[in-house]
Design an enzyme around this catalytic site. Sequence first.
Site, PDB file in Angstrom:
ATOM      1  CG  ASN A   1      22.940  27.699  44.177  1.00  0.00           C
ATOM      2  OD1 ASN A   1      23.579  28.188  45.092  1.00  0.00           O
ATOM      3  ND2 ASN A   1      22.944  27.585  43.017  1.00  0.00           N
TER       4      ASN A   1
ATOM      5  CD  GLU B   1      22.724  33.648  37.562  1.00  0.00           C
ATOM      6  OE1 GLU B   1      22.241  32.520  37.691  1.00  0.00           O
ATOM      7  OE2 GLU B   1      23.875  33.942  38.122  1.00  0.00           O
TER       8      GLU B   1
ATOM      9  CE1 TYR C   1      27.322  34.787  38.746  1.00  0.00           C
ATOM     10  CE2 TYR C   1      28.224  35.094  41.157  1.00  0.00           C
ATOM     11  CZ  TYR C   1      27.922  34.364  40.122  1.00  0.00           C
ATOM     12  OH  TYR C   1      28.080  32.901  40.095  1.00  0.00           O
TER      13      TYR C   1
ATOM     14  CD  GLU D   1      29.416  27.797  40.122  1.00  0.00           C
ATOM     15  OE1 GLU D   1      28.196  27.601  40.784  1.00  0.00           O
ATOM     16  OE2 GLU D   1      29.311  28.171  38.813  1.00  0.00           O
TER      17      GLU D   1
ATOM     18  CB  SER E   1      19.126  26.477  36.098  1.00  0.00           C
ATOM     19  OG  SER E   1      19.988  26.901  37.071  1.00  0.00           O
TER      20      SER E   1
END
Length: 363
Positions: A245, A254, A168, A137, A194
């Site tokens: 983000n 991803e 990733y 993260e 998301s």
Amino acid sequence: MVLRQFIQKHVKWILPIFLFIFLLFFAWRRSVIMPVFLHCQETEIIKNKSLDVRKPTDKKEAELVILVWVYPFGDKFPLDICETAYGITGCKLTADRQLYNVADGVVIHHYDIMYNKNSLPQTPRPHYQRWVWFNLEPPLIIQNLHFLDNLFNLTMTFRQDSDVYIPYGRIEAVKEPQNITIPPKSKLVAWVVSKWYPGTPRIKYYEELKKYISVDIYGKEHLKLSRTDFYNTISRYKFYLAFENSIYKDYITEKIWSNAFGTWSVPVVLGTSRKNYERFIPGDAFIHVDDFPSAKELADFLLELDKDDERYRKYFNWRHRHKVTLNGGWASSYCKACRVLKQQTEYQVIPSVEKWFLGNSSF
């Protein structure tokens, strides 16, 4: 007197009987008492780990025990596939915390311990044991890195300078040139979101971009899209907004590897710098928002490409000689950690994971 006469008279029978009894007793003692003693001795050796006797008769490479302290996000995965799936031998993964005292390494996923320092191991660490900090993260998500001071020996993240590098995805060369078929395209721009973080760079950029070009947004509070329909839906779009983000070194997720490349949509990326992207991805495989002075000029460029099939197809030329490989999943990451622990035998400790992760993030 009588006993002496009896012994003298039957001495030739008494001695063999006594010898036979003695041999029976010796055999019994060896078969019952000695195994118990040896078992206790071996158990004590394992407990103290002064010798590696987990497999005392196995002359192959020593097996490392890697403790999965907590399943990432509660997602359980097979623990016995390091060799069969990834060709990594001599690794035993376990989630049994009772084996903490004999584990060679403990891999701790940060997201699952970051709100409570007491969720870290609380018992004294064996001197031979190494801890691995596992995190995929960005700084926007994780908290309480100060919990980790002087506790961890290795890092395992998406950053290439980690001790255990877990991207990733990656692009690999193929041996022979490949013929490619681009899926039919009938729509322009898609974005699957998301988590909607108001005020973040990607949301701000989208709010400006939508003034000049139509973007179909899928996800929570937007157009519905199931996993089973993902490819068929997104592959119809010419462009995909692979907006991260967070803008952070090597943080390429991803959003480009599976969402864009996996659906054969040309990714429009927002995140780390183009220079950083090009360390891992061919420069002609994506469009970077930083290539344009404004969102309007990016929109104009996408609209031009929409009308020029020849220029558009050039964004797929790299696929003739390269392929995309996604991260192999949780098990793959833990097996890689074991392999690095086997190779990296020198001791090290990270005084401040927080300083390393937040202060060494130039891109």
